[in-house]
Write a protein that holds these residues in place. Structure first.
Motif, PDB file in Angstrom:
ATOM      1  N   THR A   1     -72.670 127.726  22.239  1.00 19.04           N
ATOM      2  CA  THR A   1     -72.989 129.121  22.035  1.00 19.04           C
ATOM      3  C   THR A   1     -74.422 129.148  21.391  1.00 19.04           C
ATOM      4  O   THR A   1     -74.588 128.546  20.230  1.00 19.04           O
ATOM      5  N   VAL A   2     -75.371 129.673  21.749  1.00 19.15           N
ATOM      6  CA  VAL A   2     -76.783 129.810  20.985  1.00 19.15           C
ATOM      7  C   VAL A   2     -76.523 130.827  19.866  1.00 19.15           C
ATOM      8  O   VAL A   2     -76.428 132.021  20.103  1.00 19.15           O
ATOM      9  N   ALA A   3     -76.508 130.168  18.537  1.00 21.53           N
ATOM     10  CA  ALA A   3     -76.410 131.023  17.472  1.00 21.53           C
ATOM     11  C   ALA A   3     -77.921 131.798  16.989  1.00 21.53           C
ATOM     12  O   ALA A   3     -77.629 132.987  16.713  1.00 21.53           O
ATOM     13  N   PHE A   4     -78.893 130.883  17.158  1.00 16.87           N
ATOM     14  CA  PHE A   4     -80.124 131.612  16.577  1.00 16.87           C
ATOM     15  C   PHE A   4     -81.142 130.710  17.222  1.00 16.87           C
ATOM     16  O   PHE A   4     -80.867 129.452  17.725  1.00 16.87           O
ATOM     17  N   SER A   5     -82.385 131.005  17.112  1.00 14.72           N
ATOM     18  CA  SER A   5     -83.515 130.157  17.278  1.00 14.72           C
ATOM     19  C   SER A   5     -84.497 130.039  16.128  1.00 14.72           C
ATOM     20  O   SER A   5     -84.468 130.783  15.109  1.00 14.72           O
ATOM     21  N   GLY A   6     -85.133 128.787  16.015  1.00 20.15           N
ATOM     22  CA  GLY A   6     -85.822 128.354  14.872  1.00 20.15           C
ATOM     23  C   GLY A   6     -86.789 127.121  14.963  1.00 20.15           C
ATOM     24  O   GLY A   6     -86.785 126.528  16.296  1.00 20.15           O
TER      25      GLY A   6
ATOM     26  N   GLY B   1     -83.235 126.448  20.438  1.00 24.22           N
ATOM     27  CA  GLY B   1     -81.987 127.365  19.946  1.00 24.22           C
ATOM     28  C   GLY B   1     -81.073 126.437  19.508  1.00 24.22           C
ATOM     29  O   GLY B   1     -80.458 125.183  19.763  1.00 24.22           O
ATOM     30  N   TYR B   2     -80.372 126.825  18.403  1.00 25.16           N
ATOM     31  CA  TYR B   2     -79.408 126.115  17.738  1.00 25.16           C
ATOM     32  C   TYR B   2     -77.863 126.511  18.169  1.00 25.16           C
ATOM     33  O   TYR B   2     -77.704 127.718  18.100  1.00 25.16           O
ATOM     34  N   LEU B   3     -77.220 125.593  18.738  1.00 22.36           N
ATOM     35  CA  LEU B   3     -76.115 125.649  19.629  1.00 22.36           C
ATOM     36  C   LEU B   3     -74.966 125.482  18.818  1.00 22.36           C
ATOM     37  O   LEU B   3     -74.845 124.251  18.168  1.00 22.36           O
ATOM     38  N   VAL B   4     -74.006 126.444  18.595  1.00 24.94           N
ATOM     39  CA  VAL B   4     -72.716 126.053  17.962  1.00 24.94           C
ATOM     40  C   VAL B   4     -71.421 126.309  18.781  1.00 24.94           C
ATOM     41  O   VAL B   4     -71.596 126.744  19.905  1.00 24.94           O
ATOM     42  N   GLY B   5     -70.203 125.733  18.146  1.00 23.97           N
ATOM     43  CA  GLY B   5     -68.951 126.000  18.809  1.00 23.97           C
ATOM     44  C   GLY B   5     -68.537 124.664  19.833  1.00 23.97           C
ATOM     45  O   GLY B   5     -67.418 124.892  20.451  1.00 23.97           O
ATOM     46  N   GLY B   6     -69.628 123.725  19.387  1.00 23.33           N
ATOM     47  CA  GLY B   6     -68.878 122.432  20.428  1.00 23.33           C
ATOM     48  C   GLY B   6     -67.685 121.728  19.800  1.00 23.33           C
ATOM     49  O   GLY B   6     -67.116 122.356  19.025  1.00 23.33           O
TER      50      GLY B   6
END
Length: 249
Positions: free
Chosen positions: A116-121, A127-132
């Motif tokens: 899931t894309v958590a935020f951008s920076g 996109g910073y992707l989390v949940g993997g």
């Protein structure tokens, strides 16, 4: 712990939270049911900036933030995108060694769980992707590369990402995709937006294509990501073409 609210001028409030999971949960709750007057939500690693249309909205918006009850679990609030990847990155063997997995198991772990894309920076469209898969948590490289090619798929510190353009970078490269995640001609220009679910799929060189209505198709080049010169600086350069298939809902 309750959110901490810090006022930012007359038309924004910065919500401080305990971590990225809490930020994403609150972002998803507010995006699904925005308080009246809210014009923008900007998540980061530990904060959520909520913008609204003038001082008269401040108290109702702040009250709505404090009343919000983010749901357990995660849902895609901004659609879903499938990203085809050739897993031949320069750091794939290092990731395998760091995690105790085989290279094949690293690929299976990366494709086996939605992100899931958590935020951008860092740079537009990053996109910073989390949940993997939690087994894929690896540190950044000790030295950054001078150039990471556009479309490089990488891991670092529990996140995954797709580099939107050629730039320096210190994440560990495990593969590459033909999809562009930042295109100024598109609306919106960012392919990977906060709240969006991302599924990685394995493909082979020359066969990976990405399509989205009204845009061109990207084909995977035959070149490998390769090892690049090293530096600790991270800046941005040019934009790359091609877009991906997006499913909304």
């Amino acid at each position: 712990m309750s959110p901490r609210l810090r006022r930012c001028g007359d038309s924004a409030v910065l919500v401080e939270l305990d971590g990225v999971e809490e930020v994403l949960a609150l972002y998803e709750a507010l995006a699904a049911d925005p308080p009246p007057g809210v014009t923008d939500l900007l998540p980061a690693a530990g904060t959520l900036l909520v913008r609204f249309d003038g001082p008269r909205r401040r108290e109702p918006v702040e009250s709505a933030i404090l009343r919000a009850r983010p749901a357990a679990g995660r849902r895609a609030t901004s659609g879903e995108v499938t990203v085809p990847v050739v897993y031949d990155g320069a750091d794939l063997a290092d990731v395998a060694a760091l995690t105790g997995l085989s290279e094949r198991e690293v690929v299976q772990a990366h494709t086996g769980t939605p992100w899931t894309v958590a935020f951008s920076g860092f740079t537009p469209g990053f996109g910073y992707l989390v949940g993997g898969d939690p087994r894929l948590r690896v540190p950044r490289r000790t030295e950054s590369r001078v150039r990471v090619p556009a479309g490089a798929v990488a891991l670092a510190a529990g996140y995954s990402a797709v580099y939107p353009r050629e730039s320096p970078g210190g994440w560990r490269l495990i593969g590459r995709t033909p999809l562009s995640v930042w295109d100024l001609a598109a609306d919106p220009p960012a392919l990977l937006r906060p709240g969006m679910r991302v599924r990685f799929t394995e493909t082979t060189p020359g066969t990976a294509t990405g399509t989205m209505p009204g845009t061109a198709t990207g084909t995977m080049p035959e070149t490998a990501t390769g090892t690049m010169p090293e530096t600790a600086t991270e800046i941005q350069t040019e934009v790359a073409p091609g877009r991906g298939e997006v499913r909304h809902g």
